[in-house]
Design a protein around this motif. Structure first.
Motif, PDB file in Angstrom:
ATOM      1  N   SER A   1      94.321  22.058  48.590  1.00  0.00           N
ATOM      2  CA  SER A   1      93.668  23.227  47.966  1.00  0.00           C
ATOM      3  C   SER A   1      94.683  24.347  47.791  1.00  0.00           C
ATOM      4  CB  SER A   1      92.540  23.834  48.800  1.00  0.00           C
ATOM      5  OG  SER A   1      91.789  22.900  49.411  1.00  0.00           O
TER       6      SER A   1
ATOM      7  N   GLN B   1      93.012  18.326  52.864  1.00  0.00           N
ATOM      8  CA  GLN B   1      92.178  19.236  52.064  1.00  0.00           C
ATOM      9  C   GLN B   1      92.766  20.634  52.033  1.00  0.00           C
ATOM     10  OE1 GLN B   1      88.260  18.966  53.793  1.00  0.00           O
ATOM     11  NE2 GLN B   1      87.412  18.063  51.931  1.00  0.00           N
TER      12      GLN B   1
ATOM     13  N   THR C   1      91.750  21.520  41.776  1.00  0.00           N
ATOM     14  CA  THR C   1      91.213  21.550  43.136  1.00  0.00           C
ATOM     15  C   THR C   1      91.914  20.499  43.995  1.00  0.00           C
ATOM     16  OG1 THR C   1      89.576  19.860  42.671  1.00  0.00           O
ATOM     17  CG2 THR C   1      88.934  22.140  42.219  1.00  0.00           C
ATOM     18  N   ASP C   2      91.568  20.484  45.283  1.00  0.00           N
ATOM     19  CA  ASP C   2      92.128  19.451  46.163  1.00  0.00           C
ATOM     20  C   ASP C   2      91.728  18.058  45.677  1.00  0.00           C
ATOM     21  OD1 ASP C   2      89.521  20.189  46.758  1.00  0.00           O
ATOM     22  OD2 ASP C   2      89.709  19.920  48.916  1.00  0.00           O
TER      23      ASP C   2
ATOM     24  N   THR D   1      96.000  26.368  44.478  1.00  0.00           N
ATOM     25  CA  THR D   1      96.037  27.833  44.336  1.00  0.00           C
ATOM     26  C   THR D   1      97.415  28.308  43.886  1.00  0.00           C
ATOM     27  OG1 THR D   1      94.490  27.930  46.185  1.00  0.00           O
ATOM     28  CG2 THR D   1      95.543  29.998  45.557  1.00  0.00           C
TER      29      THR D   1
END
Lengths: 96, 252
Positions: free
Chosen positions: B57, B53, B68-69, B61
């Motif tokens: 994530s 996770q 998203t993850d 970024t």
């Protein structure tokens, strides 16, 4: 009782914070001390329950026999004067 | 490849390693030889979900496209996964699983130790958290390997067969292509090839104590960092991604 085929059992005691009593958490199967600690860690401390673990071979525990309960425990039941409840607790002593 | 693209790709590699290991370990849930081990292996799976996770994530970024993850875990195809091949092989028997954890955690122990000093603050922080978990994975797998090796003929034989068949997947752990070489230059990632000597010492000391024979370094399987996988990853993804594929954007 069916024979347990999964290694010897160990009794696990967990200390929740430094200085606290070790409390019996349950038992685990393990081949030796090292694995008993690891299995106890995995079984009983996954959610931050403890800071220290003792594991003791179940066979090394001396346990009282329920048949002896009369002899062991009843004599204490009717002797209130054995209870340390007639004293005023010293201020600040919380864990007596 | 720009540094941003390299870093994105690199985070996927680390994240996918954790995600796929987690998937395989989860498969032991309710199937391990004893309850204690069932808990141990699924605990490891949860450690790795947390790591995946964090890394996925962060990859999202870095990429900067709003993924998203979950998007990265559930909506990439097989050729966009970069986990090491050793992580995706089927669990086999208990000895195989233990040998795999031993090989990978011994590698990850050196790797994440070095990653703690990454010039990338996020990766350094993830590594500092992860290293404690890896230390335990390594200890648990080492203790088990020693006991299986010194147990019965059956457990010794199973461990030896596991070591033999996994060995050719260990070379890949120490590869560094241009992506990692460029990141190593600016101290973002460790220099993997340099870690192999230490890894071998560590693994040898456990396997010697386990009285099994260490295989010779012969042909080493490779490809995962290019997205080329064994036939097993597709099956993992078809199960893992089923829900998002069948009901896109489903939430609960």
């Amino acid at each position: 009782m069916a024979t347990d085929s999964q290694l010897a059992t160990w009794e696990v005691f967990i200390q929740s914070k430094p200085g606290a009593n070790y409390i019996h958490a349950g038992s685990v199967h393990a081949s030796d001390k090292q694995m008993a600690l690891q299995n106890a860690r995995d079984t009983y401390t996954r959610r931050g329950e403890g800071t220290s673990i003792w594991a003791v071979p179940t066979s090394e525990i001396a346990a009282s026999n329920p048949d002896d309960n009369d002899m062991f425990f009843d004599p204490a039941n009717d002797k209130m004067y054995r209870m340390p409840t007639f004293y005023v607790m010293p201020e600040g002593a919380k864990a007596i | 490849m720009t540094e941003q693209q390299s870093l994105f790709n690199y985070c996927l590699r680390l994240g996918d390693d954790a995600l796929v290991q987690s998937y395989r370990l989860s498969e032991w849930c309710s199937s391990a030889p004893i309850l204690e081990e069932d808990l141990a292996l699924t605990n490891f799976a949860l450690d790795m979900i947390g790591r995946a996770q964090a890394l996925l994530s962060y990859a999202g970024t870095i990429e900067g496209k709003g993924r998203t993850d979950d998007d990265l875990a559930y909506k990439r195809g097989e050729r966009q996964f970069y986990n090491h091949l050793i992580t995706e092989l089927p669990n086999g028997d208990f000895a195989f699983t233990i040998a795999r954890i031993l090989f990978i955690s011994a590698f990850e122990y050196s790797y994440y130790n070095a990653l703690q000093h990454s010039s990338d603050a996020t990766l350094a922080a993830i590594a500092a958290k992860t290293i404690k978990e890896i230390k335990y994975h390594l200890s648990h797998a080492s203790e088990w390997a020693i006991r299986l090796g010194n147990g019965t003929d059956e457990s010794h034989g199973r461990l030896q067969r596991a070591i033999n068949s996994l060995w050719m997947y260990t070379g890949e752990l120490f590869e560094a292509d241009e992506v990692e070489a460029s990141l190593a230059k600016v101290n973002i990632c460790p220099d993997a090839p340099q870690l192999r000597t230490n890894w071998k010492h560590q693994v040898e000391s456990v396997l010697n104590e386990a009285t099994v024979t260490i295989p010779k370094d012969e042909y080493m399987q490779t490809g995962s960092r290019l997205g080329i996988h064994t036939e097993y990853l597709g099956h993992i993804l078809s199960e893992m991604q089923y829900l998002q594929r069948a009901y896109p954007e489903a939430t609960w």
